[in-house]
Design an enzyme around this catalytic site. Structure first.
Site, PDB file in Angstrom:
ATOM      1  N   GLN A  82       1.033  -1.180   0.081  1.00 39.40           N
ATOM      2  CA  GLN A  82       0.070   0.258  -0.297  1.00 39.40           C
ATOM      3  C   GLN A  82       0.586   1.080   0.120  1.00 39.40           C
ATOM      4  O   GLN A  82       1.280   1.620   0.744  1.00 39.40           O
ATOM      5  CB  GLN A  82      -1.344  -0.215   1.606  1.00 39.40           C
ATOM      6  CG  GLN A  82      -2.140  -1.214   1.049  1.00 39.40           C
ATOM      7  CD  GLN A  82      -2.405  -1.279   2.763  1.00 39.40           C
ATOM      8  OE1 GLN A  82      -1.764  -1.636   3.344  1.00 39.40           O
ATOM      9  NE2 GLN A  82      -3.394  -1.408   2.422  1.00 39.40           N
ATOM     10  N   HIS A  93       6.350   3.935   5.530  1.00 42.48           N
ATOM     11  CA  HIS A  93       7.668   2.742   5.549  1.00 42.48           C
ATOM     12  C   HIS A  93       7.352   1.931   4.621  1.00 42.48           C
ATOM     13  O   HIS A  93       6.244   0.926   5.425  1.00 42.48           O
ATOM     14  CB  HIS A  93       7.877   2.774   6.875  1.00 42.48           C
ATOM     15  CG  HIS A  93       9.047   1.939   6.788  1.00 42.48           C
ATOM     16  ND1 HIS A  93      10.063   1.760   8.262  1.00 42.48           N
ATOM     17  CD2 HIS A  93       9.624   1.260   6.509  1.00 42.48           C
ATOM     18  CE1 HIS A  93      11.194   1.204   7.745  1.00 42.48           C
ATOM     19  NE2 HIS A  93      11.123   1.154   6.666  1.00 42.48           N
ATOM     20  N   HIS A  95       6.604  -1.103   2.526  1.00 37.90           N
ATOM     21  CA  HIS A  95       6.724  -2.843   3.436  1.00 37.90           C
ATOM     22  C   HIS A  95       5.392  -3.707   2.476  1.00 37.90           C
ATOM     23  O   HIS A  95       4.186  -3.720   1.524  1.00 37.90           O
ATOM     24  CB  HIS A  95       6.041  -2.531   5.261  1.00 37.90           C
ATOM     25  CG  HIS A  95       4.793  -2.405   5.166  1.00 37.90           C
ATOM     26  ND1 HIS A  95       4.529  -0.861   5.224  1.00 37.90           N
ATOM     27  CD2 HIS A  95       3.615  -2.544   5.283  1.00 37.90           C
ATOM     28  CE1 HIS A  95       3.456  -1.053   4.782  1.00 37.90           C
ATOM     29  NE2 HIS A  95       2.168  -1.427   5.973  1.00 37.90           N
ATOM     30  N   HIS A  97       3.197  -6.910   2.545  1.00 37.53           N
ATOM     31  CA  HIS A  97       2.442  -7.529   3.404  1.00 37.53           C
ATOM     32  C   HIS A  97       2.746  -9.052   2.817  1.00 37.53           C
ATOM     33  O   HIS A  97       2.516  -9.290   0.917  1.00 37.53           O
ATOM     34  CB  HIS A  97       1.089  -7.335   3.526  1.00 37.53           C
ATOM     35  CG  HIS A  97       0.233  -6.359   3.957  1.00 37.53           C
ATOM     36  ND1 HIS A  97       0.268  -5.850   5.485  1.00 37.53           N
ATOM     37  CD2 HIS A  97       1.000  -4.861   3.812  1.00 37.53           C
ATOM     38  CE1 HIS A  97      -0.208  -5.291   5.985  1.00 37.53           C
ATOM     39  NE2 HIS A  97       0.402  -4.200   5.034  1.00 37.53           N
TER      40      HIS A  97
END
Length: 150
Positions: A82, A93, A95, A97
Site C-alpha cells: 500500500q 514506511h 512494506h 504484506h
C-alpha cells in the site's frame, strides 16, 4: 531493534535480515502467517526506494514467500504493497504484506483488502510480545533450514 516508521520492532520479532531489508511478524495479522518485509531505511513511498533497496526487498519477499507456502502447505499467497494514505498505507514506511492463503479463507478472495484496513484501524486485535516472539522463532528456524540467505 529496528524502526518501522514511527514504531520500534524488537529484534525478537524479526526473523530475517539482509543488508538492506528485514522481515518481522505482524502485530495484527489478518491470517496465520501474515508477515511484513520492509527496507531498513525508513522510506515512505515505494517510488523512493533505491534500486538496491528495491531488489533486496523483493528478493527477500520472494524467498520468504516460498518459506510461508511450504510451512502453511499452500500454493497461494497474497502480497500487498500500500503506497500512500489513499492506498491504505497506515505506517509511512514501505512494506510488503505476505499472507499465505487457503481455499475459503474469505468468501470473496478480494475481501482480504477490506480486512487489512479493518484490522489496521482497530486496537483490540494486538498480539502479545510473547506470541509474536514465539512465531518469529518458528520462522527463524525455517529460514535456517531452508538456507534462505540475505
Amino acid at each position: 531493534m529496528l524502526k518501522f516508521g514511527q514504531h520500534v520492532i524488537q529484534q525478537s520479532c524479526v526473523f530475517w535480515e539482509s543488508k538492506l531489508s528485514f522481515a518481522f511478524v505482524n502485530i495484527k495479522p489478518v491470517l496465520p502467517g501474515h508477515v511484513l518485509v520492509s527496507p531498513k531505511r525508513i522510506v515512505p513511498s515505494f517510488t523512493n526506494l533505491s534500486p538496491e533497496e528495491n531488489v533486496d526487498l523483493f528478493k527477500g519477499a520472494q524467498q520468504l514467500a516460498s518459506l510461508l507456502k511450504t510451512h502453511y502447505k499452500t500454493e497461494s499467497l497474497t502480497l500487498v504493497v500500500q503506497d500512500g494514505v489513499d492506498a491504505g498505507q497506515s505506517v509511512h514506511h514501505v512494506h510488503i504484506h505476505l499472507m499465505p492463503r487457503q481455499a475459503g479463507d474469505f468468501a470473496n478472495n478480494d475481501d482480504i483488502y477490506g480486512e487489512i484496513e479493518r484490522v489496521d484501524s482497530t486496537t483490540s486485535e494486538i498480539r502479545s510480545e510473547m506470541e509474536m516472539e514465539s512465531e518469529a522463532m518458528i520462522y527463524k528456524e525455517l529460514v535456517k533450514e531452508m538456507g534462505i540467505t540475505s
